[in-house]
Design an enzyme around this catalytic site. Structure first.
Site, PDB file in Angstrom:
ATOM      1  N   GLY A  36      57.746 -20.472 -19.328  1.00  0.00           N
ATOM      2  CA  GLY A  36      57.602 -19.375 -20.184  1.00  0.00           C
ATOM      3  C   GLY A  36      56.396 -18.521 -20.296  1.00  0.00           C
ATOM      4  O   GLY A  36      55.286 -18.982 -19.793  1.00  0.00           O
ATOM      5  N   VAL A  57      59.521 -30.864 -25.047  1.00  0.00           N
ATOM      6  CA  VAL A  57      60.788 -31.560 -25.907  1.00  0.00           C
ATOM      7  C   VAL A  57      60.962 -32.876 -25.144  1.00  0.00           C
ATOM      8  O   VAL A  57      61.874 -33.533 -25.860  1.00  0.00           O
ATOM      9  CB  VAL A  57      61.974 -30.556 -25.701  1.00  0.00           C
ATOM     10  CG1 VAL A  57      61.584 -29.169 -26.694  1.00  0.00           C
ATOM     11  CG2 VAL A  57      62.613 -30.174 -24.382  1.00  0.00           C
ATOM     12  N   GLY A 102      69.383 -35.587 -30.632  1.00  0.00           N
ATOM     13  CA  GLY A 102      69.039 -36.400 -31.780  1.00  0.00           C
ATOM     14  C   GLY A 102      68.430 -35.485 -33.008  1.00  0.00           C
ATOM     15  O   GLY A 102      68.829 -36.005 -34.424  1.00  0.00           O
ATOM     16  N   TYR A 145      68.342 -29.587 -10.414  1.00  0.00           N
ATOM     17  CA  TYR A 145      68.659 -28.659 -11.569  1.00  0.00           C
ATOM     18  C   TYR A 145      70.181 -29.020 -11.764  1.00  0.00           C
ATOM     19  O   TYR A 145      70.210 -29.264 -12.970  1.00  0.00           O
ATOM     20  CB  TYR A 145      68.145 -27.407 -11.255  1.00  0.00           C
ATOM     21  CG  TYR A 145      68.727 -26.207 -12.056  1.00  0.00           C
ATOM     22  CD1 TYR A 145      68.004 -26.161 -13.330  1.00  0.00           C
ATOM     23  CD2 TYR A 145      69.504 -25.244 -12.037  1.00  0.00           C
ATOM     24  CE1 TYR A 145      68.320 -25.139 -14.304  1.00  0.00           C
ATOM     25  CE2 TYR A 145      69.896 -24.218 -12.849  1.00  0.00           C
ATOM     26  CZ  TYR A 145      69.380 -24.186 -13.946  1.00  0.00           C
ATOM     27  OH  TYR A 145      69.798 -23.144 -14.918  1.00  0.00           O
ATOM     28  N   TYR A 159      77.783 -37.167 -27.209  1.00  0.00           N
ATOM     29  CA  TYR A 159      77.299 -37.401 -28.701  1.00  0.00           C
ATOM     30  C   TYR A 159      78.615 -36.903 -29.366  1.00  0.00           C
ATOM     31  O   TYR A 159      78.594 -36.897 -30.544  1.00  0.00           O
ATOM     32  CB  TYR A 159      76.131 -36.360 -28.858  1.00  0.00           C
ATOM     33  CG  TYR A 159      74.839 -37.178 -28.707  1.00  0.00           C
ATOM     34  CD1 TYR A 159      74.178 -37.883 -27.532  1.00  0.00           C
ATOM     35  CD2 TYR A 159      73.967 -37.129 -29.818  1.00  0.00           C
ATOM     36  CE1 TYR A 159      73.097 -38.238 -27.630  1.00  0.00           C
ATOM     37  CE2 TYR A 159      72.810 -37.817 -29.909  1.00  0.00           C
ATOM     38  CZ  TYR A 159      72.259 -38.371 -28.716  1.00  0.00           C
ATOM     39  OH  TYR A 159      71.228 -38.967 -28.548  1.00  0.00           O
TER      40      TYR A 159
HETATM   41  P1  NAD Z   1      62.708 -19.451 -18.458  1.00  0.00           P
HETATM   42  O1  NAD Z   1      61.865 -20.328 -17.545  1.00  0.00           O
HETATM   43  O2  NAD Z   1      62.288 -18.077 -18.628  1.00  0.00           O
HETATM   44  O3  NAD Z   1      62.818 -20.338 -19.989  1.00  0.00           O
HETATM   45  C1  NAD Z   1      62.850 -21.594 -20.075  1.00  0.00           C
HETATM   46  C2  NAD Z   1      62.058 -21.703 -21.041  1.00  0.00           C
HETATM   47  O4  NAD Z   1      61.743 -23.118 -21.235  1.00  0.00           O
HETATM   48  C3  NAD Z   1      60.371 -21.540 -20.617  1.00  0.00           C
HETATM   49  O5  NAD Z   1      59.820 -20.723 -21.860  1.00  0.00           O
HETATM   50  C4  NAD Z   1      59.727 -22.766 -20.633  1.00  0.00           C
HETATM   51  O6  NAD Z   1      58.340 -22.916 -20.764  1.00  0.00           O
HETATM   52  C5  NAD Z   1      60.266 -23.756 -21.413  1.00  0.00           C
HETATM   53  N1  NAD Z   1      60.434 -25.240 -21.297  1.00  0.00           N
HETATM   54  C6  NAD Z   1      60.700 -25.860 -19.927  1.00  0.00           C
HETATM   55  N2  NAD Z   1      60.411 -27.095 -19.868  1.00  0.00           N
HETATM   56  C7  NAD Z   1      60.088 -27.224 -21.478  1.00  0.00           C
HETATM   57  C8  NAD Z   1      60.075 -28.549 -21.991  1.00  0.00           C
HETATM   58  N3  NAD Z   1      60.157 -29.787 -21.318  1.00  0.00           N
HETATM   59  N4  NAD Z   1      59.609 -28.551 -23.332  1.00  0.00           N
HETATM   60  C9  NAD Z   1      59.519 -27.211 -23.877  1.00  0.00           C
HETATM   61  N5  NAD Z   1      59.896 -26.020 -23.362  1.00  0.00           N
HETATM   62  C10 NAD Z   1      60.116 -26.154 -22.054  1.00  0.00           C
HETATM   63  O7  NAD Z   1      64.351 -19.171 -17.907  1.00  0.00           O
HETATM   64  P2  NAD Z   1      65.658 -18.778 -18.577  1.00  0.00           P
HETATM   65  O8  NAD Z   1      66.018 -17.813 -17.654  1.00  0.00           O
HETATM   66  O9  NAD Z   1      65.152 -17.946 -19.861  1.00  0.00           O
HETATM   67  O10 NAD Z   1      66.644 -19.784 -18.846  1.00  0.00           O
HETATM   68  C11 NAD Z   1      66.784 -20.459 -20.213  1.00  0.00           C
HETATM   69  C12 NAD Z   1      67.722 -21.457 -20.082  1.00  0.00           C
HETATM   70  O11 NAD Z   1      69.136 -20.710 -19.740  1.00  0.00           O
HETATM   71  C13 NAD Z   1      67.382 -22.618 -19.339  1.00  0.00           C
HETATM   72  O12 NAD Z   1      68.015 -23.833 -19.621  1.00  0.00           O
HETATM   73  C14 NAD Z   1      68.341 -22.207 -18.053  1.00  0.00           C
HETATM   74  O13 NAD Z   1      68.733 -23.422 -17.272  1.00  0.00           O
HETATM   75  C15 NAD Z   1      69.565 -21.418 -18.449  1.00  0.00           C
HETATM   76  N6  NAD Z   1      70.288 -20.667 -17.613  1.00  0.00           N
HETATM   77  C16 NAD Z   1      69.602 -19.299 -17.453  1.00  0.00           C
HETATM   78  C17 NAD Z   1      70.219 -18.534 -16.394  1.00  0.00           C
HETATM   79  C18 NAD Z   1      69.404 -17.169 -16.191  1.00  0.00           C
HETATM   80  O14 NAD Z   1      70.170 -16.360 -15.396  1.00  0.00           O
HETATM   81  N7  NAD Z   1      68.545 -16.784 -16.887  1.00  0.00           N
HETATM   82  C19 NAD Z   1      71.567 -18.943 -15.874  1.00  0.00           C
HETATM   83  C20 NAD Z   1      71.916 -20.201 -16.193  1.00  0.00           C
HETATM   84  C21 NAD Z   1      71.354 -20.874 -17.180  1.00  0.00           C
END
Ligand code: NAD
Ligand code: UDP
Length: 324
Positions: A36, A57, A102, A145, A159
Site C-alpha cells: 500500500g 498483522v 482473534g 495467493y 471460527y
Molecule cells: P493492495 O495491495 O492495494 O492493498 C493491500 C494492503 O494490505 C496494502 O496496503 C498492504 O500494505 C497491506 N498489507 C499486506 N500485508 C500486510 C500485513 N502483513 N500487515 C499489514 N498490512 C498488510 O490490494 P487491494 O487491491 O486493495 O486488495 C485488498 C484486499 O482485497 C486483499 O486482501 C485482496 O486479496 C482482496 N481482493 C482484491 C481484489 C482487487 O481486484 N483489487 C480482488 C479480489 C480480492
C-alpha cells in the site's frame, strides 16, 4: 461503529476507510505498507475519526478502544506483488487472518474477510457461483495467493462453527479505480499507464481470456453492506459484465484516445481462462448490485491517472516496473 480495517492503506482499503468515515464511523487502519501507499490515506490525516497504525498483522497486535467490526483486507493482491512476496502472502492469509479473527472474537465484533475470485482458480464451471469449489493448482505460481485465501476462508468458517464468531466471507472479483499503483502489474492499471505514455499495451497470450471488472465505488458499497449484515457468505462481489483482455485494451485505448499499439507476450502459467461472478446471492441477500459501467469507471480511473502525471507527482509514477 468503530471499524478496524486491515490493509486500509491499500487500494480497496483506503476507499473503504473513506466510505466508513463519510457515514460517521470511526476507523482504525492497520497497515504495514508492504504494497500500500501512505499517500492513499494522507487526506485523512487529522480527521477526528481516523487513526492509522503501522503494523504487520502477522505479529500479534492489539488496538486501543472498542471495535465493532473488523474488515480484513491485508494481503498482497496483484500477481507481481504476491509472486515477489510468496511467504508473506501465505503468512498474512494464515497468521494474519488468525490474529484479525482473534481480535474480532475478543471484541465480539463482526469480521469480514476479503477473499477472492481466485479461490475458483482456473474455473471449469462458468460463470462462478459460490457453491462451486474451484480448480486450483496447489503448487502452481498462483498457489501462494489462492491457497492463502482458501485457508483464510476455512479458518474464518472454523471460527464461526466452533466459537460462534460473527464471520462473513466476501469473494471479490477484479476491481479497478483511482489509487491503483501504476506499476502494480494488474491489467487495468498497466494498460492505462501504457496508453497514457504511448507505450504498446502488453496483452498476455492472445487476449481471449476474460475478466469481469468492477468499479471500486460499487465494490466498497458492497463491503460496507456486508459489514452491516450478519451474513456468513461466501458472497461473490463483482460486476458480471465479462470482457476479454483484448476488448479491455480497446476500451482503454478509446478512453485515453491513445495511439499506442499492442504487443503480445506469453500467457503466465495457470492464468485463468475465464472469470465471471454470479451475483444473485449479493442481489438477494445484500440488495447489492454494481451500478457503474466499465466505460464510466474507466473514464474516472483514467482521469485520476492523468491527475497524477502532473510534474509534482511524475517521480512517483516512474517506479520500477515489476515483471513476472
Ligand atoms: P493492495 O495491495 O492495494 O492493498 C493491500 C494492503 O494490505 C496494502 O496496503 C498492504 O500494505 C497491506 N498489507 C499486506 N500485508 C500486510 C500485513 N502483513 N500487515 C499489514 N498490512 C498488510 O490490494 P487491494 O487491491 O486493495 O486488495 C485488498 C484486499 O482485497 C486483499 O486482501 C485482496 O486479496 C482482496 N481482493 C482484491 C481484489 C482487487 O481486484 N483489487 C480482488 C479480489 C480480492
Ligand atoms: N494481463 C495482460 N497484460 C498485462 C497484465 C495482465 O494481458 O499487462 C492479463 C493477465 O494475464 C490476466 C488478466 O489480464 O489474464 C487480468 O490480470 P490481472 O493481473 O489484472 O488480474 P488476475 O489475473 O489476478 O485476475
Amino acid at each position: 461503529m468503530h471499524v478496524l480495517v486491515t490493509g486500509g492503506g491499500g487500494f480497496l482499503g483506503s476507499h473503504l476507510c473513506d466510505a466508513l468515515l463519510a457515514r460517521g464511523d470511526r476507523v482504525l487502519c492497520v497497515d504495514d505498507f508492504s504494497t500500500g501507499e501512505p499517500e492513499n490515506t494522507e487526506h485523512l490525516r487529522g480527521h477526528p475519526g481516523f487513526t492509522l497504525l503501522r503494523a504487520d498483522v502477522c505479529a500479534a497486535f492489539d488496538v486501543p478502544g472498542p471495535v465493532d467490526a473488523v474488515a480484513h483486507l491485508a494481503s498482497p493482491a496483484s500477481p507481481p506483488d504476491y509472486h515477489r512476496r510468496p511467504l508473506e502472502t501465505l503468512a498474512v492469509g494464515s497468521r494474519g487472518t488468525e490474529n484479525a479473527l482473534g481480535l474480532a472474537v475478543s471484541h465480539r465484533a463482526r469480521f469480514v474477510l476479503a477473499s477472492t475470485s481466485e479461490v475458483y482458480g482456473d474455473p471449469v464451471v462458468h460463470p462462478q457461483r459460490e457453491d462451486y469449489w474451484g480448480n486450483v493448482n496447489p503448487v502452481g505460481p498462483r498457489s501462494v495467493y489462492d491457497e492463502a485465501k482458501r485457508f483464510a476462508e476455512a479458518l474464518s468458517t472454523a471460527y464461526r462453527r466452533s466459537m460462534g464468531a460473527n464471520v462473513g466471507i466476501l469473494r471479490i472479483f477484479n476491481t479497478y479505480g483511482p489509487r491503483m499503483r501504476p506499476h502494480d502489474g494488474r491489467v487495468v492499471s498497466t494498460f492505462i499507464r501504457q496508453a497514457l505514455s504511448g507505450e504498446p499495451l502488453t496483452i498476455y497470450g492472445d487476449g481471449s481470456q476474460t475478466r469481469s471488472f468492477c468499479y471500486v465505488d460499487d465494490l466498497v458499497r458492497g463491503i460496507v453492506t456486508m459489514i452491516d449484515s450478519d451474513l456468513p457468505g461466501p458472497v461473490n462481489l463483482g460486476n458480471p459484465s465479462e470482457r476479454t483482455v483484448r476488448e479491455l485494451a480497446e476500451l482503454v485505448r478509446e478512453t485515453t484516445r491513445s495511439t499506442s499499439g499492442v504487443e503480445f507476450l506469453p500467457l503466465p502459467v495457470d492464468d485463468p481462462a475465464r472469470r465471471c461472478p454470479v451475483i444473485t446471492r449479493a442481489q438477494h441477500e445484500l440488495g447489492w448490485f454494481p451500478q457503474v459501467s466499465i466505460e464510466e469507471g474507466l473514464r474516472q480511473t483514467v482521469g485520476w491517472f492523468m491527475s497524477r502525471r502532473s510534474p509534482s507527482s511524475a517521480g512517483r509514477i516512474a517506479q520500477e516496473p515489476v515483471r513476472i
